[in-house]
Write a protein that holds these residues in place. Structure first.
Motif, mmCIF file in Angstrom:
data_model
loop_
_atom_site.group_PDB
_atom_site.id
_atom_site.type_symbol
_atom_site.label_atom_id
_atom_site.label_comp_id
_atom_site.label_asym_id
_atom_site.label_seq_id
_atom_site.Cartn_x
_atom_site.Cartn_y
_atom_site.Cartn_z
ATOM 1 N N TYR B 77 0.827 -1.207 0.000
ATOM 2 C CA TYR B 77 0.000 0.000 0.000
ATOM 3 C C TYR B 77 0.864 1.261 0.000
ATOM 4 C CZ TYR B 77 -4.768 -1.718 0.182
ATOM 5 O OH TYR B 77 -5.981 -2.263 -0.164
ATOM 6 N N LEU B 78 1.980 1.246 0.749
ATOM 7 C CA LEU B 78 2.829 2.446 0.760
ATOM 8 C C LEU B 78 3.381 2.697 -0.639
ATOM 9 C CD1 LEU B 78 4.600 1.933 4.184
ATOM 10 C CD2 LEU B 78 3.127 3.850 3.565
ATOM 11 N N MET B 79 3.832 1.606 -1.289
ATOM 12 C CA MET B 79 4.332 1.755 -2.655
ATOM 13 C C MET B 79 3.207 2.246 -3.579
ATOM 14 S SD MET B 79 6.678 1.534 -4.920
ATOM 15 C CE MET B 79 8.087 0.498 -4.532
ATOM 16 N N ALA B 80 2.015 1.648 -3.440
ATOM 17 C CA ALA B 80 0.897 2.028 -4.309
ATOM 18 C C ALA B 80 0.532 3.496 -4.103
ATOM 19 C CB ALA B 80 -0.304 1.133 -4.015
ATOM 20 N N MET B 81 0.579 3.956 -2.847
ATOM 21 C CA MET B 81 0.261 5.361 -2.577
ATOM 22 C C MET B 81 1.271 6.270 -3.247
ATOM 23 S SD MET B 81 -0.747 4.651 1.369
ATOM 24 C CE MET B 81 -0.618 6.272 2.046
ATOM 25 N N HIS B 82 2.553 5.876 -3.158
ATOM 26 C CA HIS B 82 3.570 6.698 -3.822
ATOM 27 C C HIS B 82 3.347 6.731 -5.334
ATOM 28 C CE1 HIS B 82 7.278 8.447 -5.140
ATOM 29 N NE2 HIS B 82 7.539 7.375 -5.860
ATOM 30 N N LEU B 83 3.088 5.552 -5.927
ATOM 31 C CA LEU B 83 2.902 5.511 -7.385
ATOM 32 C C LEU B 83 1.691 6.343 -7.792
ATOM 33 C CD1 LEU B 83 3.696 1.790 -8.289
ATOM 34 C CD2 LEU B 83 5.212 3.749 -8.191
ATOM 35 N N LYS B 84 0.618 6.276 -6.974
ATOM 36 C CA LYS B 84 -0.590 7.060 -7.269
ATOM 37 C C LYS B 84 -0.272 8.555 -7.258
ATOM 38 C CE LYS B 84 -4.153 4.819 -8.281
ATOM 39 N NZ LYS B 84 -4.611 5.088 -9.610
ATOM 40 N N LEU B 85 0.453 8.982 -6.229
ATOM 41 C CA LEU B 85 0.789 10.408 -6.123
ATOM 42 C C LEU B 85 1.708 10.820 -7.257
ATOM 43 C CD1 LEU B 85 1.320 10.678 -2.277
ATOM 44 C CD2 LEU B 85 -0.472 11.783 -3.596
ATOM 45 N N ALA B 86 2.666 9.927 -7.601
ATOM 46 C CA ALA B 86 3.595 10.267 -8.679
ATOM 47 C C ALA B 86 2.851 10.381 -10.010
ATOM 48 C CB ALA B 86 4.699 9.207 -8.772
ATOM 49 N N ASP B 87 1.864 9.456 -10.220
ATOM 50 C CA ASP B 87 1.071 9.527 -11.447
ATOM 51 C C ASP B 87 0.288 10.838 -11.522
ATOM 52 O OD1 ASP B 87 1.918 7.139 -12.341
ATOM 53 O OD2 ASP B 87 0.099 6.002 -11.884
ATOM 54 N N ALA B 88 -0.190 11.296 -10.350
ATOM 55 C CA ALA B 88 -1.009 12.509 -10.329
ATOM 56 C C ALA B 88 -0.173 13.757 -10.559
ATOM 57 C CB ALA B 88 -1.747 12.604 -8.994
ATOM 58 N N GLY B 89 1.153 13.627 -10.429
ATOM 59 C CA GLY B 89 2.016 14.788 -10.642
ATOM 60 C C GLY B 89 2.125 15.643 -9.397
ATOM 61 N N PRO B 90 3.055 16.606 -9.394
ATOM 62 C CA PRO B 90 3.256 17.441 -8.201
ATOM 63 C C PRO B 90 1.964 18.178 -7.829
ATOM 64 C CG PRO B 90 4.962 17.836 -9.845
ATOM 65 C CD PRO B 90 3.932 16.987 -10.502
ATOM 66 N N GLY B 91 1.550 18.026 -6.581
ATOM 67 C CA GLY B 91 0.351 18.709 -6.106
ATOM 68 C C GLY B 91 -0.941 18.092 -6.595
ATOM 69 N N GLY B 92 -0.849 17.033 -7.420
ATOM 70 C CA GLY B 92 -2.059 16.431 -7.987
ATOM 71 C C GLY B 92 -2.781 15.542 -6.988
ATOM 72 N N VAL B 93 -4.011 15.167 -7.346
ATOM 73 C CA VAL B 93 -4.823 14.309 -6.484
ATOM 74 C C VAL B 93 -5.087 13.002 -7.226
ATOM 75 C CG1 VAL B 93 -7.006 14.108 -5.254
ATOM 76 C CG2 VAL B 93 -5.917 16.340 -5.502
ATOM 77 N N PRO B 94 -4.813 11.821 -6.583
ATOM 78 C CA PRO B 94 -5.069 10.532 -7.244
ATOM 79 C C PRO B 94 -6.523 10.411 -7.675
ATOM 80 C CG PRO B 94 -3.781 10.221 -5.269
ATOM 81 C CD PRO B 94 -4.196 11.664 -5.276
ATOM 82 N N ASP B 95 -6.733 9.725 -8.817
ATOM 83 C CA ASP B 95 -8.064 9.687 -9.436
ATOM 84 C C ASP B 95 -9.164 9.158 -8.509
ATOM 85 O OD1 ASP B 95 -6.888 7.231 -9.414
ATOM 86 O OD2 ASP B 95 -6.920 6.920 -11.581
#
Lengths: 293, 355
Positions: B77-95
């Motif tokens: 989950y920690l890895m998934a959270m990081h990947l989600k945030l990285a996908d969303a870009g700086p300051g972005g919100v995961p889908d």
């Protein structure tokens, strides 16, 4: 008023936990055997109620028939398990846990293949529908029935352990197996009878659960973890500890749930049990022994 | 000396030869397997990492941990959270947060924006939880079945918490739909091959660590505590400390497995981490030989493979098979397949001495 409603919710949950844990603490206490298939014996009891209702039809008669039948079905399953697998493994309690887990998986899949994966419903009898009004508080009759059933089971088990020759033999084996054998008690027979009674209680618990909602193949897994927590917190080998622990865990769950959410409450109950074991590592009530602990 | 003849020799050479053979097989696998099968193998390798830890804690240390899914899940989950945030870009919100949640990233997610912080947390959070629970339980001499039950209750509580906090954990759906892994596009076959090699290298590294630990003084102490805890205590050792260390190492290994599982499989959900998969991790270890070095790894990979191929053909067959494995292996072959040769040899000698 809220407090009383929570109190009732907690006691009601506690009575369900108690029914599930009573047989568990008996078999764990006597033989040190962790029976992971205990939850599936509950499931078998629940499906017994379903089948009996299909045959009898009338909900009230079928419930009263299903209670003793559920006891017998659960008990026979337990006896079969004890005779085929568990008695070979008394010296390896942790391995018994894994073996009975395998049995649990198989029983679940059997239920899925026989009764289908979707949940089924068992109708509650008319005299248990609705609620009793006490001081503006509506107490569902099914919940009251389960409270009463748990009380009857506890009293019956306590009396059987205290006042019958069989109970005396069981207590003797719990306290000191070697000495009991040396005094002429057949620990083999005692073990089998204990396992029959413990598993039978699971069957009764399963019948009771049909009153609370629909039942499915994974019914047992939903209760087994909490039931084990009750046994750990209550200490082994005594009915008293199980009763207190089940009530306490039920009340805690209800009150935590009221002030937070159901999922956070589960975590808090777990933390509370670990914290409690800091004070009493052997559980609330334990048989004193001279072994190193 | 060829590898195969070394395998027949006892002791250190044999261990080295088996290790070399395993490394060579892992290196050659991409040349024979289709990309789909290679992805599956990479997933099995991640699950095998959990098995290495269980082999250490349960096989060597006798700690029957029924909750390794928690640590696997924390890492995942920690890895998934990081990947989600990285996908969303700086300051972005995961889908998914826009879908279920408030559309705001909760404060406790924020540190995971940084890749370095994410990797550190993947290692530290499971270690801290395992150390806290282990310390609380083992110093009070709660052991055996009691510990097994508590570890299982932890898994149950963890899953219920994940499902209950849908706005921030994705609930039953879990977290999925990752596009990139530390900047590398996950759809690119070259990057998927890279992920496979990372998983293989990490697993081999873990086996080496487990071997080193098992043959060290710590490893001897661990076995001593498993077999005669009180005697170890009377000799002046602290059994609780030994157990805590073994438990923490197993937890970290499971967390790393979970963290690599996420980019390879593309989803982590409560179904991967709950009570049932947590116990499922044990069967591979039991089959391969819980107290051996490579047994847990080989057993775990074999079980994962069997699960995939059996469920492809008979959906309900796998559960019967898994149940039967638990019953037969644990009841009748507690040493696992690794002990078959030994058992047979002993039986032969016994027959010879009788004759």
């Amino acid at each position: 008023m809220d407090i009383i409603a929570q109190l009732f919710a907690g006691l009601s949950l506690g009575s369900v936990l108690l029914l599930a844990a009573l047989g568990l603490s008996l078999t764990f206490g006597q033989m040190g055997v962790i029976n992971m298939a205990h939850g599936e014996f509950m499931m078998a009891g629940a499906y017994t109620a379903f089948v009996v209702q299909g045959v009898v039809g009338d909900a009230g008669v079928s419930l009263l028939l299903a209670l003793p039948l559920g006891f017998v079905v659960g008990g026979l399953l337990g006896l079969l398990l004890e005779a085929t697998l568990i008695h070979r493994m008394y010296r390896r309690p942790l391995d018994t846990l894994l073996v009975t887990w395998g049995v649990a998986l198989v029983l679940q899949q059997v239920a899925r293949d026989v009764f289908g994966a979707p949940n089924v419903d068992v109708r509650a009898p008319a005299w248990l529908s609705g609620a009793v009004e006490i001081g503006g508080l509506a107490l569902p009759r099914t919940r009251l029935f389960i409270l009463a059933l748990a009380a009857v089971c506890v009293v019956a088990l306590a009396l059987a352990l205290r006042a019958t020759p069989l109970g005396r033999r069981i207590r003797a084996v719990v306290q000191n197996r070697d000495l009991a054998e040396a005094s002429g008690i057949s620990s083999r027979t005692t073990d089998r009878v204990t396992f029959f009674i413990g598993s039978g209680l699971a069957g009764i618990a399963g019948v009771a659960l049909t009153l609370l909602g629909s039942i499915g193949p994974t019914l047992g897994t939903n209760y087994i973890v909490d039931a084990f927590l009750v046994v750990v917190a209550g200490g082994i080998g005594q009915v008293k500890g199980t009763v207190i622990a089940a009530t306490a865990l039920g009340l805690m769950q209800a009150f935590f749930e009221y002030s937070t959410t159901a999922s956070v409450a589960k975590v808090l109950v777990f933390v509370a049990v670990v914290a409690f074991l800091q004070l009493r590592p052997q559980g609330l009530v334990s048989v004193r022994t001279r072994s190193l602990a | 000396m060829t590898v195969l003849s070394a395998l027949a020799r006892p002791g250190r050479t044999r261990t080295l030869a088996a290790y070399g053979l395993a490394a060579a097989l892992l290196l050659l696998a991409p040349t024979v397997l289709s990309p789909f099968r290679l992805d599956l193998l990479a997933k099995f390798l991640c699950l095998a990492m959990v098995a290495v830890g269980i082999g250490l804690a349960w096989g060597r240390g006798g700690l029957l941990t029924l909750g390794q899914g928690v640590y696997f899940g924390l890492g995942g989950y920690l890895m998934a959270m990081h990947l989600k945030l990285a996908d969303a870009g700086p300051g972005g919100v995961p889908d998914f947060m826009l879908l279920y949640g408030t559309g705001q990233v909760p404060g406790w997610w924020e540190p995971l924006r940084s890749p370095i912080a994410a990797i550190l947390l993947i290692l530290l959070v499971p270690a801290a939880l395992a150390a806290a629970l282990g310390w609380a339980v083992f110093t009070r001499r709660v052991r055996g079945a009691y510990f097994a039950i508590l570890s299982q209750a932890l898994a149950a509580a963890f899953t219920i918490l994940l499902i209950g906090q849908q706005q921030t954990t994705g609930g039953t759906n879990g977290l999925n739909g990752f596009r990139a892994f530390f900047g590398y596009d996950l759809a690119d076959p070259a990057n998927r091959l890279m992920l496979y090699f990372i998983a293989a290298a990490v697993l081999l590294g873990m086996v080496a660590v487990a071997h080193q630990l098992a043959t060290s003084r710590f490893g001897e102490l661990l076995v001593a505590v498993r077999d005669q805890e009180d005697r170890g205590r009377f000799l002046g050792y602290d059994p609780a400390l030994v157990k805590v260390v073994a438990y923490v190492v197993a937890a970290v290994m499971a967390a790393i497995g979970g963290a690599l599982f996420v980019p390879i499989v593309g989803i982590i959900s409560p179904a991967d981490v709950g009570v049932v998969p947590s116990i499922g991790f044990l069967i591979g270890v039991a089959i391969g030989g819980r107290a051996t070095l490579l047994g847990p790894v080989l057993g775990s990979i074999a079980v994962s493979w069997a699960q995939t191929s059996i469920s492809e053909q008979f959906p309900s067959g796998w559960i019967y098979f898994q149940g039967a494995l638990f019953i037969l292996v644990v009841a009748f072959l507690p040493g696992g397949l690794a002990s078959v040769a030994g058992v047979a040899r002993r039986r032969r000698t016994a027959e010879r001495s009788r004759a």
